[in-house]
Scaffold this motif. Structure first.
Motif, short mmCIF file in Angstrom:
data_model
loop_
_atom_site.label_atom_id
_atom_site.label_comp_id
_atom_site.label_asym_id
_atom_site.label_seq_id
_atom_site.Cartn_x
_atom_site.Cartn_y
_atom_site.Cartn_z
N LEU A 10 0.84 -1.17 -0.06
CA LEU A 10 0.00 -0.19 -0.02
C LEU A 10 0.99 1.28 0.10
N GLY A 11 2.09 1.27 0.63
CA GLY A 11 2.92 2.56 0.90
C GLY A 11 3.52 2.56 -0.62
N GLU A 12 4.05 1.49 -1.13
CA GLU A 12 4.63 1.76 -2.47
C GLU A 12 3.71 2.26 -3.55
N ASP A 13 2.18 1.84 -3.34
CA ASP A 13 1.23 2.49 -4.28
C ASP A 13 1.23 3.99 -4.05
N LYS A 14 0.95 4.00 -2.69
CA LYS A 14 0.99 5.69 -2.45
C LYS A 14 2.09 6.46 -2.97
N ALA A 15 3.27 5.83 -2.76
CA ALA A 15 4.52 6.58 -3.18
C ALA A 15 4.42 6.86 -4.69
N ALA A 16 3.95 5.79 -5.50
CA ALA A 16 4.13 5.91 -6.87
C ALA A 16 2.85 6.79 -7.38
N GLU A 17 1.64 6.84 -6.66
CA GLU A 17 0.77 7.99 -7.13
C GLU A 17 1.35 9.27 -6.89
N TYR A 18 1.95 9.45 -5.67
CA TYR A 18 2.64 10.67 -5.27
C TYR A 18 3.61 11.13 -6.31
N LEU A 19 4.44 10.26 -6.91
CA LEU A 19 5.57 10.74 -7.77
C LEU A 19 4.70 10.98 -9.04
N GLN A 20 3.85 10.28 -9.53
CA GLN A 20 3.25 10.56 -10.80
C GLN A 20 2.65 11.86 -10.64
N ALA A 21 1.96 12.11 -9.58
CA ALA A 21 1.27 13.19 -9.44
C ALA A 21 2.49 14.56 -9.66
N LYS A 22 3.40 14.39 -9.28
CA LYS A 22 4.65 15.26 -9.25
C LYS A 22 5.49 15.19 -10.52
N GLY A 23 4.82 14.42 -11.68
CA GLY A 23 5.25 14.39 -12.99
C GLY A 23 6.47 13.42 -13.34
N TYR A 24 6.60 12.58 -12.49
CA TYR A 24 7.54 11.63 -12.68
C TYR A 24 7.09 10.60 -13.40
#
Length: 122
Positions: A10-24
């Motif tokens: 779940l943490g990895e999913d949240k981190a991936a969402e966070y990075l994508q929202a920042k444009g990564y």
């Protein structure tokens, strides 16, 4: 699957969402070199970013950012080196840490530490 594994996923999913929202641009998740794993490999512009995700609950004593030990750093560096060679990349690289804290009420705190360590870490 153990509860801590579910929390980690779940943490990895949240981190991936966070990075994508920042444009990564995420290009790999859970990439392995032998027994060494990189949680997320992404591009921040032209920079290849190797991301270690650490997840804890708000009741845990140790903050997730304090849980990355020198041996884990060395393993990440080895895996990153292999990835860069395998993909024949000539980009700048960076090692980031994302600390995720899950709260009982469903909230998440996410702390993104860019350049958390360098390839000289021992």
């Amino acid at each position: 699957m153990a509860e801590h594994n579910d929390l980690g996923r779940l943490g990895e999913d949240k981190a991936a969402e966070y990075l994508q929202a920042k444009g990564y641009k995420i290009v790999e998740r859970n990439w392995y070199f032998h027994h060494k794993e990189v949680d997320i490999i992404a591009f921040d512009g032209d920079t290849v970013v190797f991301v270690e995700v650490r997840t804890r609950t708000s009741s845990d004593v140790l903050h997730p950012r304090d849980s990355v030990m020198p041996l884990k750093m060395r393993y990440l560096i080895l895996a990153a080196d292999n990835y860069v060679r395998y993909k024949k990349l000539d980009n700048r690289i960076r090692f980031d840490l994302i600390a995720c804290i899950s709260h009982r009420d469903g909230r998440w705190d996410i702390e993104h530490i860019e350049d958390a360590f360098t390839a000289q870490a021992e």
